[in-house]
Motif scaffolding. Structure first.
Motif, PDB file in Angstrom:
ATOM      1  N   GLU A  54       0.793  -1.221   0.000  1.00  0.00           N
ATOM      2  CA  GLU A  54       0.000   0.000   0.000  1.00  0.00           C
ATOM      3  C   GLU A  54       0.833   1.284   0.000  1.00  0.00           C
ATOM      4  O   GLU A  54       0.508   2.212  -0.743  1.00  0.00           O
ATOM      5  N   PRO A  55       1.914   1.394   0.777  1.00  0.00           N
ATOM      6  CA  PRO A  55       2.697   2.638   0.693  1.00  0.00           C
ATOM      7  C   PRO A  55       3.189   2.926  -0.734  1.00  0.00           C
ATOM      8  O   PRO A  55       3.095   4.057  -1.214  1.00  0.00           O
ATOM      9  N   PHE A  56       3.674   1.904  -1.412  1.00  0.00           N
ATOM     10  CA  PHE A  56       4.179   2.044  -2.778  1.00  0.00           C
ATOM     11  C   PHE A  56       3.040   2.394  -3.741  1.00  0.00           C
ATOM     12  O   PHE A  56       3.154   3.308  -4.563  1.00  0.00           O
ATOM     13  N   MET A  57       1.919   1.681  -3.621  1.00  0.00           N
ATOM     14  CA  MET A  57       0.785   1.906  -4.522  1.00  0.00           C
ATOM     15  C   MET A  57       0.134   3.268  -4.280  1.00  0.00           C
ATOM     16  O   MET A  57      -0.178   3.994  -5.228  1.00  0.00           O
ATOM     17  N   SER A  58      -0.079   3.619  -3.014  1.00  0.00           N
ATOM     18  CA  SER A  58      -0.734   4.895  -2.733  1.00  0.00           C
ATOM     19  C   SER A  58       0.151   6.073  -3.156  1.00  0.00           C
ATOM     20  O   SER A  58      -0.354   7.089  -3.652  1.00  0.00           O
ATOM     21  N   ARG A  59       1.462   5.920  -3.019  1.00  0.00           N
ATOM     22  CA  ARG A  59       2.364   6.980  -3.478  1.00  0.00           C
ATOM     23  C   ARG A  59       2.269   7.140  -4.994  1.00  0.00           C
ATOM     24  O   ARG A  59       2.271   8.257  -5.523  1.00  0.00           O
ATOM     25  N   GLY A  60       2.154   6.036  -5.695  1.00  0.00           N
ATOM     26  CA  GLY A  60       1.980   6.100  -7.140  1.00  0.00           C
ATOM     27  C   GLY A  60       0.704   6.831  -7.528  1.00  0.00           C
ATOM     28  O   GLY A  60       0.692   7.649  -8.451  1.00  0.00           O
ATOM     29  N   ARG A  61      -0.383   6.573  -6.784  1.00  0.00           N
ATOM     30  CA  ARG A  61      -1.645   7.266  -7.068  1.00  0.00           C
ATOM     31  C   ARG A  61      -1.515   8.761  -6.786  1.00  0.00           C
ATOM     32  O   ARG A  61      -2.014   9.587  -7.554  1.00  0.00           O
ATOM     33  N   GLU A  62      -0.828   9.117  -5.699  1.00  0.00           N
ATOM     34  CA  GLU A  62      -0.618  10.539  -5.373  1.00  0.00           C
ATOM     35  C   GLU A  62       0.143  11.241  -6.493  1.00  0.00           C
ATOM     36  O   GLU A  62      -0.224  12.346  -6.912  1.00  0.00           O
TER      37      GLU A  62
END
Length: 195
Positions: free
Chosen positions: A87-95
């Motif tokens: 989630e940290p990696f994925m959510s940063r990508g979305r941001e």
């Protein structure tokens, strides 16, 4: 001629609108669950889209799986689920996507953040499940997708061909292989052969 131009405009407008249609939350959740392993579906957290087209939590989760409903702006149907460790990696990508960053910029920024310790990657292999298909095979009243295809991605940061024994390209259909070796994005790709 004018009538023809108006007709073409209406057809294009209608297809764009249909593609951007926000489906009810229960249908988005049902479709997102197609990517999840069956024994994890009932407890998975689900992100989907509200009427404004913003990504929001549609259902809170009770296990270690996060799923994302089909993006109404995406051409075709694609749903994903992944380990909460990602989630940290994925959510940063979305941001970064919301900030308008390109794929190349996103990769560079996340790499710098991982290397500096600001962004944490999983400390053990973590899986992303992808299920995709054509809108022609999708029933938006039930959330069912016929003839979809699976793809599995197992993130294993900094893995190499030497450390895993995996090739850097598939020699046979469906064969696992290692993509982005030696980087924070190193992952095993598995694309099963669908009948």
């Amino acid at each position: 001629m004018r009538n023809l131009i108006i007709l073409i405009f209406l057809i294009i407008s209608g297809s764009v609108y249909a593609q951007s249609e926000i489906l009810p939350a229960e249908i988005q959740i049902a479709t997102a669950m197609l990517a999840a392993p069956e024994d994890s579906r009932s407890g998975a957290m689900v992100y989907g889209y509200n009427e404004q087209g913003n990504l929001v939590v549609l259902r809170k989760g009770t296990n270690n799986l996060i799923c994302i409903a089909d993006d109404p702006e995406f051409d075709g149907i694609k749903v994903t689920c992944y380990s909460t460790k990602l989630e940290p990696f994925m959510s940063r990508g979305r941001e970064l996507s919301q900030e308008g960053k390109s794929e190349i910029e996103k990769r560079k920024i996340r790499q710098e953040e991982v290397e500096s310790g600001k962004l944490k990657m999983p400390d053990s292999p973590s899986t992303l499940y992808v299920f995709s298909g054509s809108t022609d095979n999708y029933d938006k009243t039930t959330g069912e997708l016929k003839n979809g295809k699976f793809r599995y991605v197992v993130y294993i940061p900094y893995a190499t061909a030497e450390s895993t024994g995996l090739p850097l390209k598939p020699d046979n259909p469906g064969m696992p292989w290692l993509m982005d070796p030696g980087t924070h994005r190193a992952h095993i790709m598995i694309s099963p052969v669908n009948n």
